[in-house]
Design an enzyme around this catalytic site. Sequence first.
Site, PDB file in Angstrom:
ATOM      1  N   THR A 104      54.212   0.029  15.390  1.00 26.14           N
ATOM      2  CA  THR A 104      55.476  -0.716  15.404  1.00 26.14           C
ATOM      3  C   THR A 104      56.130  -0.568  14.039  1.00 26.14           C
ATOM      4  O   THR A 104      55.440  -0.523  13.020  1.00 26.14           O
ATOM      5  CB  THR A 104      55.192  -2.192  15.723  1.00 26.14           C
ATOM      6  OG1 THR A 104      54.627  -2.264  17.028  1.00 26.14           O
ATOM      7  CG2 THR A 104      56.438  -3.039  15.672  1.00 26.14           C
ATOM      8  N   ALA A 141      46.019 -10.310  18.165  1.00 33.60           N
ATOM      9  CA  ALA A 141      46.723  -9.047  17.912  1.00 33.60           C
ATOM     10  C   ALA A 141      45.672  -7.965  17.713  1.00 33.60           C
ATOM     11  O   ALA A 141      45.110  -7.819  16.629  1.00 33.60           O
ATOM     12  CB  ALA A 141      47.592  -9.179  16.668  1.00 33.60           C
ATOM     13  N   SER A 145      45.477  -9.831   9.325  1.00 31.78           N
ATOM     14  CA  SER A 145      44.630  -8.648   9.055  1.00 31.78           C
ATOM     15  C   SER A 145      45.486  -7.599   8.359  1.00 31.78           C
ATOM     16  O   SER A 145      46.632  -7.374   8.763  1.00 31.78           O
ATOM     17  CB  SER A 145      44.103  -8.020  10.351  1.00 31.78           C
ATOM     18  OG  SER A 145      43.482  -6.773  10.050  1.00 31.78           O
ATOM     19  N   TYR A 174      38.620  -1.203  10.088  1.00 30.68           N
ATOM     20  CA  TYR A 174      39.728  -1.787  10.851  1.00 30.68           C
ATOM     21  C   TYR A 174      39.436  -1.731  12.340  1.00 30.68           C
ATOM     22  O   TYR A 174      39.462  -2.755  13.023  1.00 30.68           O
ATOM     23  CB  TYR A 174      41.013  -1.029  10.519  1.00 30.68           C
ATOM     24  CG  TYR A 174      42.254  -1.544  11.203  1.00 30.68           C
ATOM     25  CD1 TYR A 174      42.737  -2.835  10.950  1.00 30.68           C
ATOM     26  CD2 TYR A 174      42.967  -0.743  12.092  1.00 30.68           C
ATOM     27  CE1 TYR A 174      43.892  -3.294  11.565  1.00 30.68           C
ATOM     28  CE2 TYR A 174      44.128  -1.202  12.700  1.00 30.68           C
ATOM     29  CZ  TYR A 174      44.589  -2.481  12.440  1.00 30.68           C
ATOM     30  OH  TYR A 174      45.730  -2.933  13.041  1.00 30.68           O
ATOM     31  N   GLY A 216      53.380 -11.689   7.032  1.00 30.89           N
ATOM     32  CA  GLY A 216      53.352 -10.223   7.057  1.00 30.89           C
ATOM     33  C   GLY A 216      54.541  -9.670   7.823  1.00 30.89           C
ATOM     34  O   GLY A 216      55.462 -10.412   8.201  1.00 30.89           O
TER      35      GLY A 216
HETATM   36  P1  NAD Z   1      50.808  -6.948   7.514  1.00 32.43           P
HETATM   37  O1  NAD Z   1      49.821  -6.447   6.537  1.00 32.43           O
HETATM   38  O2  NAD Z   1      52.247  -6.868   7.172  1.00 32.43           O
HETATM   39  O3  NAD Z   1      50.501  -8.448   7.911  1.00 32.43           O
HETATM   40  C1  NAD Z   1      49.197  -8.985   7.952  1.00 32.43           C
HETATM   41  C2  NAD Z   1      49.234 -10.377   7.328  1.00 32.43           C
HETATM   42  O4  NAD Z   1      47.916 -10.954   7.395  1.00 32.43           O
HETATM   43  C3  NAD Z   1      49.624 -10.337   5.852  1.00 32.43           C
HETATM   44  O5  NAD Z   1      50.660 -11.274   5.605  1.00 32.43           O
HETATM   45  C4  NAD Z   1      48.339 -10.720   5.118  1.00 32.43           C
HETATM   46  O6  NAD Z   1      48.565 -11.338   3.885  1.00 32.43           O
HETATM   47  C5  NAD Z   1      47.671 -11.626   6.156  1.00 32.43           C
HETATM   48  N1  NAD Z   1      46.214 -11.758   5.973  1.00 32.43           N
HETATM   49  C6  NAD Z   1      45.311 -10.767   5.798  1.00 32.43           C
HETATM   50  N2  NAD Z   1      44.080 -11.297   5.639  1.00 32.43           N
HETATM   51  C7  NAD Z   1      44.212 -12.640   5.739  1.00 32.43           C
HETATM   52  C8  NAD Z   1      43.302 -13.737   5.657  1.00 32.43           C
HETATM   53  N3  NAD Z   1      41.996 -13.546   5.442  1.00 32.43           N
HETATM   54  N4  NAD Z   1      43.780 -14.994   5.789  1.00 32.43           N
HETATM   55  C9  NAD Z   1      45.110 -15.200   5.985  1.00 32.43           C
HETATM   56  N5  NAD Z   1      46.014 -14.210   6.074  1.00 32.43           N
HETATM   57  C10 NAD Z   1      45.573 -12.944   5.954  1.00 32.43           C
HETATM   58  O7  NAD Z   1      50.513  -6.152   8.878  1.00 32.43           O
HETATM   59  P2  NAD Z   1      51.336  -6.115  10.240  1.00 32.43           P
HETATM   60  O8  NAD Z   1      51.773  -4.725  10.471  1.00 32.43           O
HETATM   61  O9  NAD Z   1      52.332  -7.205  10.287  1.00 32.43           O
HETATM   62  O10 NAD Z   1      50.175  -6.413  11.295  1.00 32.43           O
HETATM   63  C11 NAD Z   1      49.939  -7.730  11.757  1.00 32.43           C
HETATM   64  C12 NAD Z   1      48.865  -7.720  12.832  1.00 32.43           C
HETATM   65  O11 NAD Z   1      49.266  -6.888  13.916  1.00 32.43           O
HETATM   66  C13 NAD Z   1      47.513  -7.206  12.352  1.00 32.43           C
HETATM   67  O12 NAD Z   1      46.495  -7.982  12.927  1.00 32.43           O
HETATM   68  C14 NAD Z   1      47.465  -5.791  12.882  1.00 32.43           C
HETATM   69  O13 NAD Z   1      46.155  -5.379  13.143  1.00 32.43           O
HETATM   70  C15 NAD Z   1      48.279  -5.914  14.166  1.00 32.43           C
HETATM   71  N6  NAD Z   1      48.879  -4.614  14.530  1.00 32.43           N
HETATM   72  C16 NAD Z   1      49.983  -4.150  13.880  1.00 32.43           C
HETATM   73  C17 NAD Z   1      50.511  -2.924  14.230  1.00 32.43           C
HETATM   74  C18 NAD Z   1      51.753  -2.360  13.579  1.00 32.43           C
HETATM   75  O14 NAD Z   1      52.170  -1.258  13.940  1.00 32.43           O
HETATM   76  N7  NAD Z   1      52.385  -3.049  12.657  1.00 32.43           N
HETATM   77  C19 NAD Z   1      49.891  -2.150  15.221  1.00 32.43           C
HETATM   78  C20 NAD Z   1      48.752  -2.645  15.824  1.00 32.43           C
HETATM   79  C21 NAD Z   1      48.263  -3.893  15.492  1.00 32.43           C
END
Ligand code: NAD
Length: 320
Positions: free
Chosen positions: A178, A117, A78, A148, A13
């Site tokens: 982010t 995370a 997630s 969520y 991700g």
């Molecule tokens: P994203 O959607 O780009 O990445 C999430 C990844 O998890 C994806 O590659 C998806 O395919 C994988 N995934 C989902 N369900 C899965 C499963 N059952 N088994 C295996 N893989 C699975 O999102 P992101 O922005 O990179 O966020 C990553 C993490 O950081 C998340 O847990 C999110 O809650 C947390 N987060 C992100 C932000 C942000 O601003 N980007 C803010 C707060 C928290």
Amino acid sequence: MKAQRVVVTGGAGFLGSHLCERLLAEGASVICMDNFLTGSPANVEHLMGRPRFRLIECDLTGFVHVPGQVDLVLHFASAASPTDYLRHPIATLKVGSIGTLHALGLAREKRARFLLASTSEVYGDPLEHPQRETYWGNVNPVGPRSVYDEAKRFAESLTTAYRNSHRVDTAIVRIFNTYGPRMRPHDGRAIPTFIRQAINGEPITVTGDGSQTRSICYVDDTVDGVLTLAASGFEGPVNIGNPSELTMVRLATIIRDLAGSSSPIAFVDRPVDDPAVRRPDTSLAYTRLGWRPEIDVTTGLRRTISWFERELLATDRPAS
Ligand code: NAD
């Protein structure tokens, strides 16, 4: 960080791929586990073929097996954007609950440190501003966003129970908004949406009257904060984010100007339970980890816009 064997769940991700990249650069071996629900192998294509990198297609809610030693589990799997988790509500609840259970089980089996995370969304529509880690939040458990934020609140509770009952060495990071390269142009989050619209000369769609605020952190800073926490013995929860707060209409204007666009700003309906304000209090991250964000909004947005310009040009079609 000393050489380690690290599992990154959700490693294909947005955030996960940056973590994999940084860990490899710091000498770690990386096992990236992902089911590609919202991520893509393309995000880690540039890492494939490196001897210390391995990509495993795997759904964390099913059977999880990793051969050999593991020193650290970074649990990032997630869906994270509202568009994604509203499209996949049950998968989001399952990965936050069953997926977290399995990731904790892996850390327990391997005697590895575990980092969850979590998210600023655990604070819901906050009644305390800025948000400190001691604030318990204001969350609607049956609202559309609950799939969520309640999943993440459960994941925090489960992580704490594994720490207390099974003595797993855990840490919880609450990440605030982010942004950066490798966000999907159509993932529904404000920054990729505004950038795509500005580059394409389309109206920039701001929800509500645009007075709601967010505090945005460039991905390199978030990755620094996460890896500093991982390398420490601190359990958190700890906020990682950039406290510089912007209204959404101001953010849209800055992006339009940096992209050299003349797109008009258009106001559209605001989603249900959308938080009115969001700003991290990062004093705990500074006092316990010595971490604070270094990259200002203009620099971070410039880098992100350049990346989107290259991407949109390369694909020459709206990416999904
Ligand atoms: P994203 O959607 O780009 O990445 C999430 C990844 O998890 C994806 O590659 C998806 O395919 C994988 N995934 C989902 N369900 C899965 C499963 N059952 N088994 C295996 N893989 C699975 O999102 P992101 O922005 O990179 O966020 C990553 C993490 O950081 C998340 O847990 C999110 O809650 C947390 N987060 C992100 C932000 C942000 O601003 N980007 C803010 C707060 C928290």
